[in-house]
Design a protein around this motif. Sequence first.
Motif, mmCIF file in Angstrom:
data_model
loop_
_atom_site.group_PDB
_atom_site.id
_atom_site.type_symbol
_atom_site.label_atom_id
_atom_site.label_comp_id
_atom_site.label_asym_id
_atom_site.label_seq_id
_atom_site.Cartn_x
_atom_site.Cartn_y
_atom_site.Cartn_z
ATOM 1 N N VAL B 40 0.848 -1.196 0.000
ATOM 2 C CA VAL B 40 0.000 0.000 0.000
ATOM 3 C C VAL B 40 0.885 1.247 0.000
ATOM 4 O O VAL B 40 0.676 2.183 -0.769
ATOM 5 C CB VAL B 40 -0.959 0.009 1.215
ATOM 6 N N ALA B 41 1.899 1.238 0.856
ATOM 7 C CA ALA B 41 2.810 2.385 0.959
ATOM 8 C C ALA B 41 3.534 2.630 -0.362
ATOM 9 O O ALA B 41 3.825 3.769 -0.717
ATOM 10 C CB ALA B 41 3.804 2.158 2.091
ATOM 11 N N ASP B 45 -2.339 -0.721 -6.395
ATOM 12 C CA ASP B 45 -3.700 -0.246 -6.674
ATOM 13 C C ASP B 45 -4.772 -1.128 -6.050
ATOM 14 O O ASP B 45 -5.883 -0.675 -5.791
ATOM 15 C CB ASP B 45 -3.915 -0.169 -8.184
ATOM 16 N N GLU B 46 -4.448 -2.387 -5.862
ATOM 17 C CA GLU B 46 -5.339 -3.346 -5.220
ATOM 18 C C GLU B 46 -4.462 -4.472 -4.725
ATOM 19 O O GLU B 46 -3.300 -4.567 -5.108
ATOM 20 C CB GLU B 46 -6.344 -3.945 -6.222
ATOM 21 N N ALA B 70 -8.317 -6.083 6.546
ATOM 22 C CA ALA B 70 -9.322 -5.040 6.325
ATOM 23 C C ALA B 70 -9.127 -3.861 7.275
ATOM 24 O O ALA B 70 -9.377 -2.713 6.913
ATOM 25 C CB ALA B 70 -10.722 -5.624 6.483
ATOM 26 N N ARG B 71 -8.690 -4.154 8.496
ATOM 27 C CA ARG B 71 -8.453 -3.069 9.451
ATOM 28 C C ARG B 71 -7.249 -2.231 9.043
ATOM 29 O O ARG B 71 -7.220 -1.027 9.236
ATOM 30 C CB ARG B 71 -8.219 -3.653 10.852
ATOM 31 N N ILE B 73 -5.515 -1.955 5.890
ATOM 32 C CA ILE B 73 -5.224 -1.377 4.580
ATOM 33 C C ILE B 73 -6.384 -0.568 3.998
ATOM 34 O O ILE B 73 -7.550 -0.841 4.275
ATOM 35 C CB ILE B 73 -4.723 -2.419 3.547
ATOM 36 N N ASN B 74 -6.017 0.458 3.207
ATOM 37 C CA ASN B 74 -7.018 1.413 2.713
ATOM 38 C C ASN B 74 -7.163 1.383 1.189
ATOM 39 O O ASN B 74 -7.458 2.394 0.567
ATOM 40 C CB ASN B 74 -6.674 2.826 3.200
ATOM 41 N N ILE B 75 -6.925 0.202 0.605
ATOM 42 C CA ILE B 75 -7.211 0.015 -0.827
ATOM 43 C C ILE B 75 -8.029 -1.267 -0.967
ATOM 44 O O ILE B 75 -8.081 -2.072 -0.038
ATOM 45 C CB ILE B 75 -5.914 -0.061 -1.675
ATOM 46 N N PRO B 76 -8.673 -1.460 -2.124
ATOM 47 C CA PRO B 76 -9.529 -2.645 -2.267
ATOM 48 C C PRO B 76 -8.716 -3.937 -2.273
ATOM 49 O O PRO B 76 -7.594 -3.963 -2.758
ATOM 50 C CB PRO B 76 -10.178 -2.443 -3.639
ATOM 51 N N PHE B 77 -9.297 -4.993 -1.735
ATOM 52 C CA PHE B 77 -8.629 -6.292 -1.834
ATOM 53 C C PHE B 77 -9.615 -7.438 -2.076
ATOM 54 O O PHE B 77 -10.768 -7.393 -1.671
ATOM 55 C CB PHE B 77 -7.722 -6.563 -0.631
ATOM 56 N N GLY B 96 -14.596 -8.466 5.712
ATOM 57 C CA GLY B 96 -14.036 -7.227 5.182
ATOM 58 C C GLY B 96 -13.447 -7.314 3.782
ATOM 59 O O GLY B 96 -12.908 -6.322 3.288
ATOM 60 N N ASP B 98 -13.359 -6.996 -0.132
ATOM 61 C CA ASP B 98 -14.155 -6.208 -1.068
ATOM 62 C C ASP B 98 -14.684 -7.073 -2.198
ATOM 63 O O ASP B 98 -15.757 -6.822 -2.732
ATOM 64 C CB ASP B 98 -13.308 -5.083 -1.660
ATOM 65 N N LYS B 99 -13.885 -8.051 -2.586
ATOM 66 C CA LYS B 99 -14.281 -8.949 -3.668
ATOM 67 C C LYS B 99 -13.842 -10.351 -3.301
ATOM 68 O O LYS B 99 -12.921 -10.529 -2.503
ATOM 69 C CB LYS B 99 -13.574 -8.586 -4.991
ATOM 70 N N ARG B 250 -1.682 5.286 -11.885
ATOM 71 C CA ARG B 250 -1.907 6.171 -10.745
ATOM 72 C C ARG B 250 -0.561 6.586 -10.136
ATOM 73 O O ARG B 250 0.297 5.742 -9.911
ATOM 74 C CB ARG B 250 -2.752 5.429 -9.695
#
Lengths: 192, 250
Positions: B40-41, B45-46, B70-71, B73-77, B96, B98-99, B250
């Motif tokens: 993430v850092a 992107d996912e 889920a707690r 990380i702040n991107i979709p997983f 938690g 996302d997919k 991105r």
Amino acid sequence: MIAIIKYNAGNIQSVANALERLNYECIVTDNPAEIRRADKVILPGVGAASMAMSYLKEKKTDKVIVGLEQPVLGICLGLQLMCQHSEEGDLKCLGIFNAIVKKMPPLDRVPHTGWNNLKERKGTLFTGIQDNDDVYFVHSYAASLCTTTIAICDYIQPFSAALHKRNFYATQFHPEKSAFVGGQILKNFLAL
Amino acid sequence: MLKKRIIPCLDIKDGRTVKGINFGNLRDAGDPVALAKKYVAEGADELVFLDISATIEYRKTLADLVRKIAREINIPFTVGGGISTLEDVDLLIKSGADKVSINSAAVRYPELITQIANKYGSQCVVVAIDIKLQNEEWMVFTHGGNTATSLKATEWALRVAQLGAGEILLTSMNNDGTGEGFALDITNQISNSLNIPVIASGGAGKEEDFFLLFEQTTASAALAASIFHYNTIPVSTLKKYLKAKNISIR
């Protein structure tokens, strides 16, 4: 205290997790008194519009939301439910924003999945956000442009990426999943 | 403009990240949560987590791991591996994710795709398709690449899209773990026949492999594991390289 409105939609816990990461206390609730008492209210959501709307009606949360005076943020399906009407299930929505929600025409890949940038950003929700900052979208329906549009995303055609009217805010993208840019947008909302 | 996505994949076995070569020879590659945070850092992107142990006793442990991820990380997983029923999906989404990504179960019971799409929306269903070239035809394999099927890759991809898949994760077993590049032709052929995003997987070994994928195919995303795990190419370096090559990143 931040109230996250509980209903039968996905991603509610993701929003709670995001608020915890930003050190805000929150409750997930469908209790009208708890929702009215909260400093801020968030209506998240991923999933089918008609099922979500029936749940809100059944719990009478629909009327509560429309009458709120504190800052309210709708996210993704939450944004769509706050519009006039959704083509998904020919659904009459909460009518807060005068936008209409329609299926994205299949001229490119749908769902619109991934990171995209925001144009013509207006207002404090986007303080500190730059033109080349991207946010995460995943949706097959989109809200038309209207007088309360405060950010535009252009995918297949321009649509309302964010809306704002009085105390009501909404984003089609997922700030809770949009890394540090999304975190900034959430902070901006929470600081209102 | 919609950006091409770079997706590190973490293969999970008994709570640890592992990576094999050509679907075998597993090597330990670290703690999943620590790796996830690092990615993430760096600008991933996912993320995709594939549980390759997926025994019944392990299922509960996986849900715990998903909650932890889920707690943090702040991107979709996306979470996959051994999902066979709607109840499995419920547990992972509730924890938690996302997919979810389904593979063998989709072949055995294609209606599962539609059931997940109806309950959580198409965007929630990633169908993973493992393919291998057999007598000049790309065929679908299941059970971690161990079981051959009579399905042609192109036909199965079309079918899962019709059934409600929101994305396809296409892995070429011929390329996986080799570091010799993605399977460009079949990826492009399948991607062009569909109106949903295709994530290409298998074979990434150097920066140029990603450039060729995005220049020569319509794939929406690239997934890789070992080159990120062993820091051969950090995600941030790769994204900088692709941006300089005018790929929308991105």
